[in-house]
Scaffold this motif. Structure first.
Motif, PDB file in Angstrom:
ATOM      1  N   PRO A   1     -70.433 -18.742 130.569  1.00  0.00           N
ATOM      2  CA  PRO A   1     -70.294 -20.325 129.652  1.00  0.00           C
ATOM      3  C   PRO A   1     -69.475 -21.152 129.779  1.00  0.00           C
ATOM      4  N   ARG A   2     -68.290 -20.709 130.660  1.00  0.00           N
ATOM      5  CA  ARG A   2     -66.987 -21.935 130.593  1.00  0.00           C
ATOM      6  C   ARG A   2     -67.197 -22.583 131.481  1.00  0.00           C
ATOM      7  N   ASP A   3     -68.128 -21.983 132.336  1.00  0.00           N
ATOM      8  CA  ASP A   3     -68.543 -23.122 133.630  1.00  0.00           C
ATOM      9  C   ASP A   3     -69.735 -23.670 133.055  1.00  0.00           C
ATOM     10  N   VAL A   4     -70.971 -23.409 131.743  1.00  0.00           N
ATOM     11  CA  VAL A   4     -72.373 -23.744 131.493  1.00  0.00           C
ATOM     12  C   VAL A   4     -71.809 -25.229 130.758  1.00  0.00           C
ATOM     13  N   VAL A   5     -70.326 -25.064 129.784  1.00  0.00           N
ATOM     14  CA  VAL A   5     -70.217 -26.146 128.721  1.00  0.00           C
ATOM     15  C   VAL A   5     -69.518 -26.885 130.042  1.00  0.00           C
ATOM     16  N   VAL A   6     -69.033 -27.092 130.731  1.00  0.00           N
ATOM     17  CA  VAL A   6     -68.473 -28.302 132.294  1.00  0.00           C
ATOM     18  C   VAL A   6     -69.963 -28.711 132.146  1.00  0.00           C
ATOM     19  N   SER A   7     -70.540 -27.867 132.526  1.00  0.00           N
ATOM     20  CA  SER A   7     -72.170 -28.587 133.835  1.00  0.00           C
ATOM     21  C   SER A   7     -72.852 -29.425 132.843  1.00  0.00           C
ATOM     22  N   HIS A   8     -72.635 -28.712 131.206  1.00  0.00           N
ATOM     23  CA  HIS A   8     -73.135 -29.787 130.439  1.00  0.00           C
ATOM     24  C   HIS A   8     -73.319 -30.931 130.201  1.00  0.00           C
ATOM     25  N   VAL A   9     -71.810 -30.739 130.420  1.00  0.00           N
ATOM     26  CA  VAL A   9     -70.645 -32.361 130.394  1.00  0.00           C
ATOM     27  C   VAL A   9     -71.624 -32.891 131.424  1.00  0.00           C
ATOM     28  N   PHE A  10     -71.542 -33.120 132.245  1.00  0.00           N
ATOM     29  CA  PHE A  10     -72.194 -33.891 133.462  1.00  0.00           C
ATOM     30  C   PHE A  10     -73.432 -34.054 133.745  1.00  0.00           C
ATOM     31  N   TYR A  11     -74.992 -32.981 133.286  1.00  0.00           N
ATOM     32  CA  TYR A  11     -75.671 -32.765 132.985  1.00  0.00           C
ATOM     33  C   TYR A  11     -75.386 -34.208 131.641  1.00  0.00           C
ATOM     34  N   VAL A  12     -75.508 -33.882 130.865  1.00  0.00           N
ATOM     35  CA  VAL A  12     -76.008 -35.273 130.160  1.00  0.00           C
ATOM     36  C   VAL A  12     -75.372 -36.667 130.513  1.00  0.00           C
ATOM     37  N   THR A  13     -73.754 -35.969 131.146  1.00  0.00           N
ATOM     38  CA  THR A  13     -73.448 -37.921 130.618  1.00  0.00           C
ATOM     39  C   THR A  13     -74.166 -38.439 132.414  1.00  0.00           C
ATOM     40  N   ASP A  14     -74.103 -37.851 133.200  1.00  0.00           N
ATOM     41  CA  ASP A  14     -74.506 -38.694 135.167  1.00  0.00           C
ATOM     42  C   ASP A  14     -75.354 -38.276 134.916  1.00  0.00           C
ATOM     43  N   ILE A  15     -76.560 -36.949 134.904  1.00  0.00           N
ATOM     44  CA  ILE A  15     -77.721 -36.610 135.199  1.00  0.00           C
ATOM     45  C   ILE A  15     -79.145 -37.550 134.354  1.00  0.00           C
ATOM     46  N   ASN A  16     -79.212 -36.484 133.431  1.00  0.00           N
ATOM     47  CA  ASN A  16     -80.242 -37.175 132.486  1.00  0.00           C
ATOM     48  C   ASN A  16     -79.902 -37.999 131.438  1.00  0.00           C
ATOM     49  N   ASN A  17     -80.583 -39.176 132.458  1.00  0.00           N
ATOM     50  CA  ASN A  17     -79.822 -40.005 130.627  1.00  0.00           C
ATOM     51  C   ASN A  17     -81.314 -40.469 129.894  1.00  0.00           C
ATOM     52  N   ARG A  18     -81.616 -39.569 129.674  1.00  0.00           N
ATOM     53  CA  ARG A  18     -83.099 -39.552 128.720  1.00  0.00           C
ATOM     54  C   ARG A  18     -82.651 -38.282 127.836  1.00  0.00           C
ATOM     55  N   HIS A  19     -81.598 -37.318 127.890  1.00  0.00           N
ATOM     56  CA  HIS A  19     -81.272 -36.168 126.992  1.00  0.00           C
ATOM     57  C   HIS A  19     -80.798 -36.580 125.743  1.00  0.00           C
ATOM     58  N   VAL A  20     -81.316 -36.076 125.081  1.00  0.00           N
ATOM     59  CA  VAL A  20     -81.209 -36.392 123.879  1.00  0.00           C
ATOM     60  C   VAL A  20     -79.958 -36.565 123.377  1.00  0.00           C
ATOM     61  N   HIS A  21     -78.891 -36.157 124.238  1.00  0.00           N
ATOM     62  CA  HIS A  21     -76.770 -37.044 123.123  1.00  0.00           C
ATOM     63  C   HIS A  21     -76.718 -37.479 124.426  1.00  0.00           C
ATOM     64  N   HIS A  22     -77.390 -38.166 125.229  1.00  0.00           N
ATOM     65  CA  HIS A  22     -76.990 -39.103 126.509  1.00  0.00           C
ATOM     66  C   HIS A  22     -75.976 -40.049 126.011  1.00  0.00           C
ATOM     67  N   GLY A  23     -76.646 -40.604 124.593  1.00  0.00           N
ATOM     68  CA  GLY A  23     -76.122 -42.201 124.267  1.00  0.00           C
ATOM     69  C   GLY A  23     -75.081 -42.199 123.486  1.00  0.00           C
ATOM     70  N   TYR A  24     -74.771 -40.265 122.915  1.00  0.00           N
ATOM     71  CA  TYR A  24     -73.707 -40.268 122.079  1.00  0.00           C
ATOM     72  C   TYR A  24     -72.442 -40.410 123.374  1.00  0.00           C
ATOM     73  N   TYR A  25     -73.082 -39.458 124.173  1.00  0.00           N
ATOM     74  CA  TYR A  25     -71.781 -38.847 125.275  1.00  0.00           C
ATOM     75  C   TYR A  25     -70.579 -39.936 126.144  1.00  0.00           C
ATOM     76  N   VAL A  26     -72.244 -40.952 125.940  1.00  0.00           N
ATOM     77  CA  VAL A  26     -71.552 -42.569 127.258  1.00  0.00           C
ATOM     78  C   VAL A  26     -71.205 -43.114 126.646  1.00  0.00           C
TER      79      VAL A  26
END
Length: 287
Positions: free
Chosen positions: A127-152
């Protein structure tokens, strides 16, 4: 209510693939093959497992369903999907279909995936790698993610985003709880003998052994391979291609050490409890 045209098109293409698979392996009926279903905790190797399962099409009459992933939550809104819709998705899978998704272990879903005629798998990751991967996914990979605008737009840097991926956003109506609470609904899959649990890290470290387990589980659940064991394992290994994964980034284990600061370790330990111990990633809280 009229049928969904896109769904009808997908079902039509599946029928063609099923017919072709049956012609390729005429000695084994596709109707006697199990559904191969890859379930996963998000950001834990979903595409890796899916590629492996698609490799079974080289071994016997099974086909990629072509249907969308079966999800607990709506992808763009983050809202929970109705149980009836999830069960309807699972009900569309036919013998010999290959499907995947992110599914909580609700009793009705356990019944659907653990029945005779299904070979279910569950892949998870540190799960520690999961949360890191989650940051990259939401921020850089999926700009349609529900949390993308908030993260960026509202979080200043990676450290702040990692804090949110660990702690969640409990203030939202659409559920995004902390990492322990996000993982908890998946834990019962580890207790079901019908489900083969797979650690992402083990697939990286000892692929042949894990591919052997994946093959054996399918065969125990009714799959019949046209090749011997060693040749079958080689075919499954050949199906793996990280370059075809739209979300594959580093693909390594233990990357969290490069990103966790002292505060992230403290926050993670506070909210995760014994999760890492239960999953076999640590012996105690002294990490």
């Amino acid at each position: 209510m009229s049928a969904n045209p896109k769904l009808l098109a997908r079902l039509g293409r599946r029928a063609l693939r099923r017919a072709a698979a049956q012609r390729r392996f005429p000695d084994t009926s596709i109707e006697r093959m199990p559904v191969l279903f890859g379930n996963s905790f998000p950001k834990s190797g979903t595409h890796l497992l899916t590629q492996i399962l698609v490799g079974f099409a080289q071994l016997g009459p099974v086909v990629e369903s072509g249907l969308p992933p079966v999800l607990t939550f709506e992808g763009e809104s983050g809202a929970p999907r109705p149980l009836a819709a999830i069960l309807a998705d699972l009900g569309r899978l036919l013998p010999g279909d290959i499907g995947y998704g992110h599914l909580h272990a609700l009793p009705e879903i356990q019944t659907a995936l653990c029945r005779e005629g299904v070979a279910p798998y569950f892949i998870y990751r540190d799960p520690r790698d999961v949360v890191v991967s989650h940051v990259f996914y939401v921020t850089d990979i999926n700009n349609r993610h529900v949390h993308h605008g908030y993260y960026v737009n509202e979080l200043p840097d990676f450290a702040a985003r990692l804090r949110v991926s660990i702690l969640g956003r409990p203030e939202l109506d659409a559920p995004f709880p902390d990492i322990r609470a996000r993982f908890a609904p998946y834990l019962p899959w580890l207790e079901r003998p019908e489900v083969l649990p797979l650690r992402y890290e083990d697939l990286l470290d000892e692929p042949d052994a894990q591919l052997g387990r994946i093959l054996a589980h399918a065969e125990e659940r009714g799959f019949v391979s046209a090749r011997g064991t060693e040749e079958s394992v080689r075919a499954l290994a050949a199906a793996i291609d990280p370059s075809r994964s739209p979300t594959f980034r580093a693909g390594k284990a233990g990357g969290w050490r490069e990103h966790f600061q002292a505060e992230h370790k403290a926050l993670f330990k506070d909210v995760s409890g014994d999760l890492l111990v239960r999953l076999g990633y640590e012996k105690d809280a002294n990490w």
